[in-house]
Design an enzyme around this catalytic site. Structure first.
Site, PDB file in Angstrom:
ATOM      1  N   GLU A 283      -6.134  -3.046  -3.339  1.00 53.53           N
ATOM      2  CA  GLU A 283      -5.785  -4.739  -2.360  1.00 53.53           C
ATOM      3  C   GLU A 283      -4.539  -4.155  -1.645  1.00 53.53           C
ATOM      4  O   GLU A 283      -3.778  -4.208  -1.475  1.00 53.53           O
ATOM      5  CB  GLU A 283      -3.487  -4.795  -3.717  1.00 53.53           C
ATOM      6  CG  GLU A 283      -4.444  -5.291  -5.216  1.00 53.53           C
ATOM      7  CD  GLU A 283      -3.333  -6.095  -6.494  1.00 53.53           C
ATOM      8  OE1 GLU A 283      -2.486  -5.743  -5.759  1.00 53.53           O
ATOM      9  OE2 GLU A 283      -3.842  -6.155  -7.191  1.00 53.53           O
TER      10      GLU A 283
ATOM     11  N   GLU B 195      -8.512  -6.183 -12.465  1.00 52.03           N
ATOM     12  CA  GLU B 195      -6.957  -5.969 -13.044  1.00 52.03           C
ATOM     13  C   GLU B 195      -6.857  -8.302 -12.738  1.00 52.03           C
ATOM     14  O   GLU B 195      -7.428  -8.611 -12.362  1.00 52.03           O
ATOM     15  CB  GLU B 195      -5.654  -6.128 -11.946  1.00 52.03           C
ATOM     16  CG  GLU B 195      -5.595  -4.342 -12.265  1.00 52.03           C
ATOM     17  CD  GLU B 195      -4.685  -4.361 -10.646  1.00 52.03           C
ATOM     18  OE1 GLU B 195      -3.498  -5.227 -10.433  1.00 52.03           O
ATOM     19  OE2 GLU B 195      -4.482  -3.641  -9.744  1.00 52.03           O
TER      20      GLU B 195
HETATM   21  C1  BGP Z   1      -0.922  -5.382  -8.799  1.00 57.30           C
HETATM   22  C2  BGP Z   1      -1.263  -4.022  -8.803  1.00 57.30           C
HETATM   23  C3  BGP Z   1      -0.474  -3.198 -10.063  1.00 57.30           C
HETATM   24  C4  BGP Z   1       0.716  -3.392 -10.853  1.00 57.30           C
HETATM   25  C5  BGP Z   1      -0.058  -5.590 -11.083  1.00 57.30           C
HETATM   26  C6  BGP Z   1       1.349  -6.141 -11.287  1.00 57.30           C
HETATM   27  O1  BGP Z   1      -0.649  -5.981  -7.381  1.00 57.30           O
HETATM   28  O2  BGP Z   1      -2.330  -3.393  -8.415  1.00 57.30           O
HETATM   29  O3  BGP Z   1      -0.032  -1.873  -8.982  1.00 57.30           O
HETATM   30  O4  BGP Z   1       1.820  -3.522 -10.674  1.00 57.30           O
HETATM   31  O5  BGP Z   1       0.027  -6.270  -9.640  1.00 57.30           O
HETATM   32  O6  BGP Z   1       2.226  -6.605 -10.709  1.00 57.30           O
HETATM   33  P1  BGP Z   1       3.656  -6.186 -11.118  1.00 57.30           P
HETATM   34  O7  BGP Z   1       3.557  -4.682 -11.051  1.00 57.30           O
HETATM   35  O8  BGP Z   1       4.652  -6.204 -10.168  1.00 57.30           O
HETATM   36  O9  BGP Z   1       4.117  -6.988 -11.819  1.00 57.30           O
END
Ligand code: BGP
Length: 461
Positions: free
Chosen positions: A167, A364
């Protein structure tokens, strides 16, 4: 027994995690990254004041964790290397303890038939390099290229799937536009430069990999389809500009080897093109990726602006669109993100039709939920909502595969509850819950459901 939703036998089932969110930065020897520094200087920014120092202690628990991955049906797992652990300070000497640690993790994964997918950069700039300006400074690109080569050299014999960035738009948005990452600057000109230099660093790492290694290398992008409020031309234009800024700014150069003309034109009109040097264009063109990771959580809904931007406010992408709160949208109220399962299919169709059907996988997708202990029954969290969330997305992914999209796997965010940046442990995403006092791991219902899914290569519904 035939299944309604049958996936290919060699489909990649697993999950993803990142170094800063799992290892515990106080464990072992490690240089500081921007998260260590920011937490030290502004701990109040982090949910309940919890920082990156311990997190889920993967550093000491990796053997147990890998057994748990196996129990949850993983045949693959994506993790990241901490740059400031491997090369404290970001440049110079390699840390032998880090080499040993990552070697042990990689070997343990392989011994358990779990293929390691390794990402080089997950939001975690070494502090010393940030102090030199981070991605604003081209010296940092050279440091990153060297770091990538070090990683390929030490681990490339066994790791055959590499990713340059996770990302990459997020540190641009967080660090240079909307103030949710260090260095908390609000400056579009810098944001564009940072985004551009990240892409140059990416292309150099791809080049170095292809020169000397035999696996695949790609990038992981959070693709958020931009849906317009209506088919009105002003709404369509707003959605198109959003797509240019937030998706195509990385997607096009990574896959097509060139930036979208419309984006260049827009930045030219507003006098915000980044500074480039000769040879950059050729570099990007010559170093396209082999494999794309797609992170998908939520769509973006946009509309034409209701009022003109204040000319006294700093220039922003938001000068061109307003976010649209669609009535009746299905929300994950804890994270505040819309759940729109069909988005995963729309992304895949876009990749098929406009990006040469590049080989991809869902790197993800997941659902963060607060206070999951509410769902405890006989010592286990009954996370049926997570199973439904996964199923809902997999149904659309299945349809994409039936329509010949080149998608090879599905990784959940994340393996075990981990530290989520500013949200720390507020929203839990894992197949395994983690008691952060005792570090005890306990499988949630979704872990055994996923194991069954992976075993049968699909599910009935
Ligand atoms: C994505 C990232 C992760 C993770 C996930 C969930 O954007 O790659 O690192 O954290 O989001 O988001 P958050 O942790 O902000 O709830």
């Amino acid at each position: 027994m035939s299944l309604n939703f049958q996936f290919p036998e060699n489909f990649w089932w697993g999950s993803a995690a990142s170094a800063t969110q799992t290892e515990g930065s106080a464990n072992g020897s490690k240089g500081k990254d921007i998260w260590d520094h920011w937490y030290q200087t502004e701990p109040h920014r982090f949910f309940e004041g919890i920082g990156p120092n311990q997190t889920s202690d993967f550093f000491n628990h990796y053997k147990e964790d890998i057994q748990n991955m196996k129990a949850a049906g993983h045949n693959s797992f994506r993790m990241s290397i901490s740059w400031s652990r491997l090369i404290p300070g970001g440049m110079g000497k390699v840390n032998p303890e880090a080499v040993t640690f990552y070697n042990q993790v990689i070997d343990e994964l392989i011994a358990n038939n779990i293929e390691p997918f390794i990402n080089l950069f997950h939001f975690d700039m070494p502090l010393e390099l940030q102090e030199m300006g981070g991605w604003e400074n081209r010296t940092v690109i050279d440091a990153y290229t060297n770091y990538a080569k070090v990683a390929f050299h030490h681990f490339g014999d066994r790791v055959k799937k590499w990713f340059t960035f996770n990302e990459p738009i997020v540190p641009v948005e967080g660090g240079y536009l909307y103030d949710f990452h260090y260095p908390n600057i609000v400056n579009f000109r810098k944001a564009i430069q940072v985004a551009y230099h990240t892409m140059i660093a990416h292309a150099k790492a791809v080049q170095a990999y292809h020169e000397d290694q035999d696996g695949k290398i790609g990038i992981i992008l959070n693709l958020t389809p931009s849906y317009p409020r209506s088919q009105n031309p002003a709404d369509l234009k707003a959605a198109h500009i959003c797509d240019l800024f937030f998706n195509r700014s990385f997607l096009d150069p990574a896959i097509k080897g060139a930036y979208p003309e419309d984006l260049i034109q827009l930045l030219t009109e507003h006098d915000h093109l980044p500074v480039t040097v000769s040879g950059d264009q050729e570099l990007i063109k010559a170093n396209k990726i082999d494999l794309l990771g797609v992170n998908y959580y939520q769509p973006r809904r946009v509309k034409a602006k209701d009022s003109l931007p204040n000319p006294n406010s700093p220039f922003m992408p938001d000068w061109f669109f307003d976010n649209y709160e669609m009535p009746g949208r299905n929300m994950n109220p804890y994270r505040g993100w819309e759940i729109y399962e069909k988005g995963i299919y729309d992304i895949m169709i876009n990749l098929k039709e406009n990006y040469d059907n590049i080989e991809s996988f869902i790197s993800e997708n997941g659902m963060g939920v607060q206070d999951e202990e509410r769902f405890l029954k006989n010592g286990r969290i009954e996370d049926d909502y997570r199973i439904d969330f996964i199923k809902g997305h997999l149904k659309w992914l299945h349809k994409a595969i039936e329509e010949k999209c080149n998608v090879k796997g599905y990784h959940l965010w994340t393996f075990m509850d981990n530290w989520s940046w500013l949200n720390a442990y507020k929203n839990r995403y894992g197949f395994f819950s983690v008691n952060i006092e005792t570090q005890e791991r306990t499988a949630k219902k979704s872990a055994s459901w996923f194991a069954e899914l992976a075993k049968q290569h699909g599910f009935n519904d």
